[in-house]
Design a protein around this motif. Sequence first.
Motif, PDB file in Angstrom:
ATOM      1  N   VAL A  28      52.101  10.934  18.861  1.00 56.06           N
ATOM      2  CA  VAL A  28      50.682  11.157  19.141  1.00 56.06           C
ATOM      3  C   VAL A  28      49.871   9.875  18.947  1.00 56.06           C
ATOM      4  CG1 VAL A  28      50.670  13.645  18.724  1.00 56.06           C
ATOM      5  CG2 VAL A  28      50.255  12.071  16.812  1.00 56.06           C
ATOM      6  N   ARG A  29      50.533   8.730  19.139  1.00 56.99           N
ATOM      7  CA  ARG A  29      49.772   7.481  19.075  1.00 56.99           C
ATOM      8  C   ARG A  29      48.770   7.460  20.222  1.00 56.99           C
ATOM      9  NH1 ARG A  29      54.256   3.114  19.464  1.00 56.99           N
ATOM     10  NH2 ARG A  29      55.154   4.765  20.747  1.00 56.99           N
ATOM     11  N   PHE A  68      54.386  11.841  14.715  1.00 51.95           N
ATOM     12  CA  PHE A  68      54.076  10.492  14.233  1.00 51.95           C
ATOM     13  C   PHE A  68      52.988   9.839  15.069  1.00 51.95           C
ATOM     14  CE2 PHE A  68      57.352   9.561  17.400  1.00 51.95           C
ATOM     15  CZ  PHE A  68      56.919   8.390  17.999  1.00 51.95           C
ATOM     16  N   CYS A  69      52.208   8.998  14.382  1.00 55.37           N
ATOM     17  CA  CYS A  69      51.249   8.113  15.038  1.00 55.37           C
ATOM     18  C   CYS A  69      51.663   6.695  14.640  1.00 55.37           C
ATOM     19  CB  CYS A  69      49.813   8.457  14.657  1.00 55.37           C
ATOM     20  SG  CYS A  69      49.431   8.306  12.902  1.00 55.37           S
ATOM     21  N   VAL A  70      50.767   5.751  14.635  1.00 54.00           N
ATOM     22  CA  VAL A  70      51.150   4.374  14.316  1.00 54.00           C
ATOM     23  C   VAL A  70      51.560   4.229  12.855  1.00 54.00           C
ATOM     24  CG1 VAL A  70      50.400   1.965  14.233  1.00 54.00           C
ATOM     25  CG2 VAL A  70      49.705   3.402  16.147  1.00 54.00           C
ATOM     26  N   HIS A  71      50.694   4.704  11.941  1.00 58.46           N
ATOM     27  CA  HIS A  71      50.946   4.500  10.510  1.00 58.46           C
ATOM     28  C   HIS A  71      51.041   5.789   9.703  1.00 58.46           C
ATOM     29  CE1 HIS A  71      49.132   0.528  11.650  1.00 58.46           C
ATOM     30  NE2 HIS A  71      50.248   0.165  11.065  1.00 58.46           N
ATOM     31  N   GLU A  74      45.508   9.551   9.932  1.00 58.49           N
ATOM     32  CA  GLU A  74      44.697  10.650  10.445  1.00 58.49           C
ATOM     33  C   GLU A  74      45.208  11.287  11.727  1.00 58.49           C
ATOM     34  OE1 GLU A  74      43.376   7.645   9.670  1.00 58.49           O
ATOM     35  OE2 GLU A  74      42.285   8.103   7.837  1.00 58.49           O
ATOM     36  N   VAL A  75      45.688  10.502  12.668  1.00 54.83           N
ATOM     37  CA  VAL A  75      46.043  11.062  13.975  1.00 54.83           C
ATOM     38  C   VAL A  75      47.225  12.025  13.852  1.00 54.83           C
ATOM     39  CG1 VAL A  75      46.767  10.531  16.334  1.00 54.83           C
ATOM     40  CG2 VAL A  75      45.104   9.061  15.185  1.00 54.83           C
TER      41      VAL A  75
END
Length: 115
Positions: A28-29, A68-71, A74-75
């Motif tokens: 979900v990036r 997963f998102c970048v880090h 929040e996302v």
Amino acid sequence: MSDHQIPSISAKDAITRLTADNVRLLDVRKREARANSGETIASAIWRDPFKLPTDADLAQDPAPTLVFCVHGHEVSQFAAAWLLMHGADAVYVRGGFEALRRAGAPLTAPTAESE
């Protein structure tokens, strides 16, 4: 203040689950972050996090979902919470894509099929 926590998983455990279980890996990036990285995890499907609430089919899939998102902030936490609120079995990956990459997840270039 609520003491509810969104379930999470380490990148190492996420990779183990991907090889051992029938799970779905959800990237979900944000579109720009995904495009700029030029990489995704080989088995991941991508969903635009801004359109997630309109993707009812995603929450109806019975497969456990690792998000997963970048880090891993929040996302992905929002996406996992949204899935949980709609009855799905979901956790977010602590450290996100960067942690998965460091842990040795198989990488590939994003394709239209992964969107």
